[in-house]
Enzyme design. Structure first.
Site, PDB file in Angstrom:
ATOM      1  N   PRO A   9      -1.241   3.163   5.728  1.00  0.00           N
ATOM      2  CA  PRO A   9      -0.302   3.969   5.718  1.00  0.00           C
ATOM      3  C   PRO A   9       1.313   3.696   4.967  1.00  0.00           C
ATOM      4  CG  PRO A   9      -0.512   2.901   7.664  1.00  0.00           C
ATOM      5  CD  PRO A   9      -1.701   2.443   6.752  1.00  0.00           C
ATOM      6  N   ASN A  10       1.812   4.688   4.500  1.00  0.00           N
ATOM      7  CA  ASN A  10       3.153   4.666   4.003  1.00  0.00           C
ATOM      8  C   ASN A  10       3.260   3.949   2.692  1.00  0.00           C
ATOM      9  OD1 ASN A  10       4.556   5.792   6.214  1.00  0.00           O
ATOM     10  ND2 ASN A  10       3.971   3.920   7.489  1.00  0.00           N
ATOM     11  N   ARG A  17      10.702   4.276   0.193  1.00  0.00           N
ATOM     12  CA  ARG A  17      10.928   3.568   1.610  1.00  0.00           C
ATOM     13  C   ARG A  17      11.382   2.074   1.255  1.00  0.00           C
ATOM     14  NH1 ARG A  17       4.904   0.695   3.187  1.00  0.00           N
ATOM     15  NH2 ARG A  17       6.095   0.287   5.348  1.00  0.00           N
ATOM     16  N   TYR A  22      10.293  -3.408  -0.601  1.00  0.00           N
ATOM     17  CA  TYR A  22       9.235  -2.953  -1.406  1.00  0.00           C
ATOM     18  C   TYR A  22       9.344  -2.573  -2.691  1.00  0.00           C
ATOM     19  CZ  TYR A  22       7.126  -2.897   3.299  1.00  0.00           C
ATOM     20  OH  TYR A  22       6.677  -3.356   4.721  1.00  0.00           O
ATOM     21  N   ASN A  73      -4.517  -3.161   0.826  1.00  0.00           N
ATOM     22  CA  ASN A  73      -3.338  -3.501   1.466  1.00  0.00           C
ATOM     23  C   ASN A  73      -3.395  -2.503   2.938  1.00  0.00           C
ATOM     24  OD1 ASN A  73      -0.839  -3.495   2.514  1.00  0.00           O
ATOM     25  ND2 ASN A  73       0.002  -3.217   0.861  1.00  0.00           N
ATOM     26  N   ALA A  76       0.555  -1.384   7.790  1.00  0.00           N
ATOM     27  CA  ALA A  76       0.890  -1.608   9.172  1.00  0.00           C
ATOM     28  C   ALA A  76      -0.617  -1.730  10.031  1.00  0.00           C
ATOM     29  CB  ALA A  76       1.420  -0.475   9.921  1.00  0.00           C
ATOM     30  N   ASP A  86     -13.812  -4.574  11.631  1.00  0.00           N
ATOM     31  CA  ASP A  86     -15.210  -4.468  11.844  1.00  0.00           C
ATOM     32  C   ASP A  86     -15.913  -3.660  10.794  1.00  0.00           C
ATOM     33  OD1 ASP A  86     -15.096  -5.581  14.402  1.00  0.00           O
ATOM     34  OD2 ASP A  86     -15.315  -3.880  15.480  1.00  0.00           O
ATOM     35  N   GLU A  97      -7.177  -9.354   0.657  1.00  0.00           N
ATOM     36  CA  GLU A  97      -6.167  -8.602   1.265  1.00  0.00           C
ATOM     37  C   GLU A  97      -4.600  -8.948   0.637  1.00  0.00           C
ATOM     38  OE1 GLU A  97      -5.160 -10.970   4.927  1.00  0.00           O
ATOM     39  OE2 GLU A  97      -3.710  -9.521   5.592  1.00  0.00           O
ATOM     40  N   HIS A  99      -0.427  -7.851   0.407  1.00  0.00           N
ATOM     41  CA  HIS A  99       0.765  -7.428   0.859  1.00  0.00           C
ATOM     42  C   HIS A  99       1.841  -7.443  -0.234  1.00  0.00           C
ATOM     43  CE1 HIS A  99      -0.992  -6.892   4.872  1.00  0.00           C
ATOM     44  NE2 HIS A  99      -1.583  -8.150   4.545  1.00  0.00           N
ATOM     45  N   SER A 101       5.001  -7.234   0.257  1.00  0.00           N
ATOM     46  CA  SER A 101       6.299  -8.068   0.877  1.00  0.00           C
ATOM     47  C   SER A 101       5.635  -9.457   1.536  1.00  0.00           C
ATOM     48  CB  SER A 101       6.751  -7.484   2.026  1.00  0.00           C
ATOM     49  OG  SER A 101       6.024  -7.370   3.267  1.00  0.00           O
ATOM     50  N   ARG A 106       8.385 -12.539   7.573  1.00  0.00           N
ATOM     51  CA  ARG A 106       9.082 -11.269   8.226  1.00  0.00           C
ATOM     52  C   ARG A 106       8.760 -11.349   9.860  1.00  0.00           C
ATOM     53  NH1 ARG A 106       7.239  -5.859   5.194  1.00  0.00           N
ATOM     54  NH2 ARG A 106       9.199  -5.189   6.563  1.00  0.00           N
ATOM     55  N   ARG A 110       4.402  -9.127  12.554  1.00  0.00           N
ATOM     56  CA  ARG A 110       3.661  -9.147  11.216  1.00  0.00           C
ATOM     57  C   ARG A 110       2.841 -10.282  11.013  1.00  0.00           C
ATOM     58  NH1 ARG A 110       5.746  -4.385   8.804  1.00  0.00           N
ATOM     59  NH2 ARG A 110       7.778  -4.024   9.457  1.00  0.00           N
TER      60      ARG A 110
HETATM   61  C1  DQA Z   1       2.847  -4.447   3.989  1.00  0.00           C
HETATM   62  C2  DQA Z   1       3.440  -5.188   4.955  1.00  0.00           C
HETATM   63  C3  DQA Z   1       3.131  -4.538   6.413  1.00  0.00           C
HETATM   64  O1  DQA Z   1       3.585  -5.415   7.495  1.00  0.00           O
HETATM   65  C4  DQA Z   1       3.768  -2.969   6.488  1.00  0.00           C
HETATM   66  O2  DQA Z   1       3.605  -2.461   7.715  1.00  0.00           O
HETATM   67  C5  DQA Z   1       3.398  -2.122   5.417  1.00  0.00           C
HETATM   68  C6  DQA Z   1       3.402  -2.898   3.974  1.00  0.00           C
HETATM   69  C7  DQA Z   1       3.233  -4.855   2.597  1.00  0.00           C
HETATM   70  O3  DQA Z   1       2.560  -4.383   1.579  1.00  0.00           O
HETATM   71  O4  DQA Z   1       4.085  -5.743   2.514  1.00  0.00           O
HETATM   72  O5  DQA Z   1       3.391  -1.151   5.315  1.00  0.00           O
HETATM   73  O6  DQA Z   1       1.370  -4.361   4.206  1.00  0.00           O
END
Ligand code: DQA
Length: 148
Positions: A9-10, A17, A22, A73, A76, A86, A97, A99, A101, A106, A110
């Site tokens: 998401p996002n 954002r 980011y 990624n 959230a 799962d 994985e 991220h 940021s 943070r 998180r």
């Molecule tokens: C994120 C870090 C997450 O905590 C956050 O909810 C995101 C982006 C990152 O790419 O830094 O949406 O995954």
């Protein structure tokens, strides 16, 4: 090799954002960067971004038998989703994985990553470059396992 770049998401809101966290590059910029890296590495790449937990679970399940590596990624959902963990465990596809940021520095909420247990590597705080580093890691991981 076929890689899936999977975003939660996002991540489609990159460039809009929280630019201080980011950055100013967009989701389209991310796709371009990964496509260029795929060409350099000689791998195929596909992309899925969803704001919905179940759609991410579906994408992981549909990757079974088709995709050789996932750059993920979960955004959230990293911090909340047992269903996504799962799904990753169910398919056993090598996953990194990522991220953008540095989640480790943070908020407290998180600091938990459910997905981490199903990923062989985690990259945080490297911006969009983290995705291309993850693609390299998937290639290296595949070589280590003695595949072409
Ligand atoms: C994120 C870090 C997450 O905590 C956050 O909810 C995101 C982006 C990152 O790419 O830094 O949406 O995954």
């Amino acid at each position: 090799m076929k890689f899936l770049i999977l975003n939660g998401p996002n991540i489609n809101m990159l460039g809009i954002r929280e630019k201080n966290i980011y950055g100013t590059e967009t989701y389209e910029d991310l796709l371009k960067l990964c496509r260029e890296k795929a060409e350099e590495l000689g791998v195929e790449v596909s992309f899925i971004q969803s704001n919905h937990e179940g759609a991410l679970v579906d994408a992981i399940q549909e990757a079974y038998g088709v995709i050789d590596g996932i750059v993920f990624n979960p955004a959230a959902y990293t911090h909340t989703s047992v269903a996504i963990l799962d799904a990753l465990k169910a398919v056993s596809i090598p996953t990194v994985e990522v991220h953008i940021s540095d989640v480790g520095s943070r908020e407290e909420f998180r600091q938990v990553s459910y997905v981490r247990a199903a990923c062989f590597k985690t990259i945080t705080g490297h911006g969009l470059k983290g995705y291309t580093e993850a693609m390299e890691a998937l290639v290296d991981n595949n070589k280590m396992k003695g595949n072409a």
